[in-house]
Design an enzyme around this catalytic site. Structure first.
Site, mmCIF file in Angstrom:
data_model
loop_
_atom_site.group_PDB
_atom_site.id
_atom_site.type_symbol
_atom_site.label_atom_id
_atom_site.label_comp_id
_atom_site.label_asym_id
_atom_site.label_seq_id
_atom_site.Cartn_x
_atom_site.Cartn_y
_atom_site.Cartn_z
ATOM 1 N N HIS A 222 0.864 -1.185 0.000
ATOM 2 C CA HIS A 222 0.000 0.000 0.000
ATOM 3 C C HIS A 222 0.898 1.231 0.000
ATOM 4 C CE1 HIS A 222 -2.576 3.150 1.498
ATOM 5 N NE2 HIS A 222 -1.972 3.160 2.658
ATOM 6 N N TYR A 253 -6.501 8.911 1.915
ATOM 7 C CA TYR A 253 -6.611 9.362 3.299
ATOM 8 C C TYR A 253 -5.406 10.254 3.606
ATOM 9 C CZ TYR A 253 -3.212 5.740 4.690
ATOM 10 O OH TYR A 253 -2.087 4.970 4.821
ATOM 11 N N ASP A 538 -27.288 -21.841 17.303
ATOM 12 C CA ASP A 538 -28.519 -22.611 17.442
ATOM 13 C C ASP A 538 -28.486 -23.701 16.381
ATOM 14 O OD1 ASP A 538 -28.905 -20.912 15.257
ATOM 15 O OD2 ASP A 538 -31.049 -20.687 15.621
#
Length: 807
Positions: A222, A253, A538
């Site tokens: 990156h 960013y 469950d």
């Protein structure tokens, strides 16, 4: 006290040593290939930007715990977290809408988040351009993690309690005996161990290979660059005062570093690296988790950056890197004890944002047997076999890198590689115009275009643009047609196991809450609980013989859990791939099935929650009298080789009764009307059976795991409950995970949500305070930037007396 060896001294390893020793587990050795406290892994070069908002409630909680911990510690008087806040900006209407949705997700997880107008965003970050900004998501508690300083603080705390850190120590092999770890071989000798926790990050696949474990983890490079000091930042005198910033619409960013800015870029093509090729000192000057910067992949980054921060037009780049970090095939970390080797634990594919939260959960898991937070999304044993192949890991990891900032719908499926798994029904489903999404690798129809003609008979209300993605009004028509007639559902994606052998009954009664002392042919709905009474899963247990049980479970996690607990005389076998299942549901289901067998299928002969081994035409089947959609019907199972014959046999017999094929959309609508819970969505290990409305599935007396904790719970003194919410406006459809409000404050969050086509209203299940769980209580649901009124309704909304199921 067990001897614990942690491999890796990054943010996870150091935090885990701190958490374990704080709990009294002090016989801990941390092995690090590099120097302390900047060893050269992903933590060492990570920019440390922390954005807590996440579509996963668990991941958001991990981030929140990380912020809380790092903010609470200091390194020589210096804070280990700079709480400067965060901004995610929108420059298009679509992104602004997404920010409202993300704000709701964050609020539902207890994170302080709100969408602010452009002028407020500009006050917080004056370098932003005003004319393109439509709004921003503001989280004041986000900021910058100073991970290297935090590692030293946490490491030294662990050492003060008895832990030992060994640097420049490369792991060479994992010792094991009789299916358990016994130690670690390294360049500095052997270290005995009862528990080994691999926190090796980008080297995780290399460590996994030492024990024969394939990890669904892909290291990728990156790009991150730092500017020279900028005149526009000359007035700032500390490391960071501006909020960290994301412009996800352009894959960017930013964070302040004194008088310069860091620019991170996801807009380049994926750059995967094999873990075994990650070596230190190549070339000189780079830490092992860095590879040489590739300028050709940086093209466009600064131009797009300057569109939102004009000052970057003239900025000079003085530092640049291609830093390695981890992606997985499903974007969740790898956590827990691997089922393939007892004592071998994993905590990897964890970014700094979630590091301390993950470490806390791992420590609780090791010490207490299960974390406080639900971690089924992150469990290292969750993967299907096809997900663990090298080609799949690289392709999915790379695609997740591409999509990291994309605007993704909750139902949006992966596009490649598909199809991977298909059932024998697939050709017929294609002929009927099935619209497929992916589930556990299977192609699963959501609806069938062949049923478009039903829209002339059944009117289905429209939806907004977001909720109508991966949806069709045909779903509503299918649901109503099944309520009136009969439908055929593909239920093959349900995991199926056999539990057989001497002691199988006693084993299952210890592991589950159900009363299984019933004659063969009985079906029992059960829960798996942890020692604290939390719901692990469950399951549906079908007793075929004295020592022969067929069980529907939720995931591979359940299978590994039961398999590891089983005594030598009990066999737990996954039969999913070798079998298929169809649901034949609706008031005419018995008439269809009865045409195909001489056996009596009447209510007395085959009652509700009973099974029969029989033939439907030429096909041997297990016919199970239960229905997850709340209608008379059967779950029908046979071997995979007979799938097409089973479909065609039922299809031909059902035509005179108006049989249709129905998809998962109709299935979800109908099961929600009936109030049936979905594990992992409606409840998880954070909830107990009383809260979830499932105490009926717990037998009286003890003898099962979690019995003592469950019996200590006062059902009259619960603090929260799962309730059914009914929205009055048929066009106000919600998707799930939205915050629930009362008098302007967030008090809970949604789980499942769908339109109830039989009752004609949107439904949602939600966790709310017990004081607000009374029927008739008015609440609101925050959907994007709208507040939808809802009331707590009867649970279930459809056939509460179960007359249709038992008819």
């Amino acid at each position: 006290m067990p001897k614990i060896v942690i491999i890796g001294a990054g943010i996870v390893g150091c935090s885990l040593a701190d958490e374990l020793t704080e709990r009294g587990y002090c016989d801990v050795v941390v092995l690090e290939k590099g120097p302390l406290w900047k060893p050269g892994g992903s933590t060492s070069h990570a920019p440390g930007v922390v954005f807590q908002a996440n579509g996963s409630r668990t991941m958001a909680q991990f981030a929140r715990q990380t912020v809380e911990k790092l903010y609470s510690i200091q390194h020589n008087g210096e804070p280990c977290f700079l709480k400067v806040g965060s901004l995610e900006i929108a420059t298009t209407p679509e992104r602004l809408a997404e920010l409202h949705r993300r704000a709701g997700l964050a609020q539902s997880a207890g994170i302080n988040a709100r969408v602010i107008p452009p002028d407020e965003a500009l006050k917080l970050h004056p370098l932003l351009v005003p004319d393109k900004l439509l709004g921003a998501l503001y989280v004041p508690d986000d900021g910058i993690a100073r991970a290297i300083l935090a590692d030293e603080v946490m490491g030294e705390r662990a050492i003060s309690r008895g832990a030992r850190f060994v640097s420049d120590c490369e792991v060479l092999a994992i010792d094991q005996s009789e299916g358990r770890v016994t130690g670690v071989q390294t360049t500095q000798g052997s270290f005995p161990a009862d528990i080994i926790v691999s926190c090796a990050g980008i080297w995780g696949p290399k460590i996994g290979a030492m024990v024969g474990m394939s990890k669904a983890l892909q290291p990728l490079a990156h790009q991150l660059c730092y500017t020279a000091p900028m005149p526009e930042l000359a007035t700032y005198t500390t490391e960071a005062e501006l909020p960290v910033l994301r412009h996800q619409g352009s894959d960017l960013y930013f964070k302040q570093r004194g008088q310069s800015l860091a620019v991170g870029w996801y807009g380049h093509k994926p750059l995967p690296v094999k873990a075994e090729n990650i070596l230190p000192g190549e070339p000189a000057g780079l830490m092992p988790s860095q590879v040489p910067f590739t300028p050709e992949h940086w093209k466009g980054a600064m131009e797009l950056s300057a569109e939102v921060i004009p000052a970057l037009k003239q900025a000079e780049i003085v530092e640049s890197m291609n830093g390695l970090f981890s992606f997985t095939v499903d974007n969740f970390p790898l956590m827990g004890e691997w089922a393939g080797l007892k004592g071998f634990w994993v905590a990897e594919a964890v970014w700094v944002t979630h590091g301390c939260g993950v470490a806390r959960a791992m420590a609780e898991w090791i010490v207490n047997g299960h974390p406080t937070l639900a971690v089924h999304e992150c469990d290292v044993n969750r993967f299907e076999t096809h997900q663990l192949g090298a080609l799949h890991i690289e392709e999915r990891g790379a695609q997740n890198f591409v999509e990291v900032y994309d605007l993704l719908h909750p139902l949006q499926p992966m596009e490649s590689p598909r199809p991977i798994r298909t059932t024998g029904f697939y050709p017929r489903q294609q002929e009927l115009g099935g619209f497929f999404l992916e589930a556990a690798g299977y192609e699963r129809p959501q609806w069938y275009e062949a049923n478009a003609g039903l829209l002339a008979r059944y009117d289905c209300p429209p939806r907004d643009a977001w909720s109508s993605k991966f949806w069709s009004p045909i779903i509503g028509a299918e649901a109503r047609a099944v309520r009136e007639g009969v439908g055929l559902f593909d239920i093959t994606t349900l995991k199926r196991i056999e539990v057989t052998g001497k002691g199988a009954l006693e084993f299952l009664e210890r592991m589950t809450t159900g009363n299984l002392h019933k004659k063969p042919g009985a079906i029992t709905y059960c829960l798996l609980l942890n020692e604290s009474g939390g719901i692990l899963s469950d399951i549906t247990v079908m007793r075929r013989g004295e020592r022969d049980f067929f069980i529907g479970v939720n995931s591979n996690i359940d299978i590994h859990y039961l398999r590891q607990a089983a005594p030598d005389t009990v066999q737990v076998r996954d039969i999913t791939a070798g079998t298929v299942g169809l649901g034949l549901f609706g008031p005419k289901a018995r008439e269809v099935a009865q045409r195909l067998t001489p056996d009596d299928l009447g209510n007395e002969a085959l009652g509700y929650f009973r099974l029969k081994s029989t033939y439907l035409g030429h096909v041997p089947v297990m016919l199970c009298r239960l229905s997850y959609v709340g209608e008379l019907g059967y779950e029908i199972y046979t071997t995979a080789d007979l799938a097409l014959k089973l479909w065609d046999t039922l299809w031909q017999a059902g035509q005179q009764y108006g049989l249709i094929a129905a998809g998962r959309g109709a299935f979800n609508s109908m099961r929600l009307e009936k109030g049936y819970r979905s594990y992992g969505t409606d409840m998880n290990s954070e909830h107990n059976p009383h809260e979830a409305g499932l105490s009926f599935a717990v037998r009286k007396g003890g003898g099962y795991i979690g019995a003592e904790a469950f019996q200590a719970i006062d059902p009259a003194a619960l603090s929260r409950r799962l309730v059914c919410l009914v929205l009055e406006n048929p066009q106000q459809v919600v998707m799930g995970k939205e915050p629930v409000m009362h008098q302007g404050k967030v008090v809970g969050y949604l789980t499942s949500a769908y339109f109830g086509y039989t009752i004609g209203k949107p439904l949602a299940y939600a966790w709310v305070p017990a004081a607000l769980s009374t029927q008739g209580t008015g609440l609101t649901i925050r959907y994007f930037d709208q507040d939808y009124p809802a009331i707590v309704g009867q649970d279930p909304q459809y056939d509460p007396q179960m007359t249709r199921l038992k008819s």
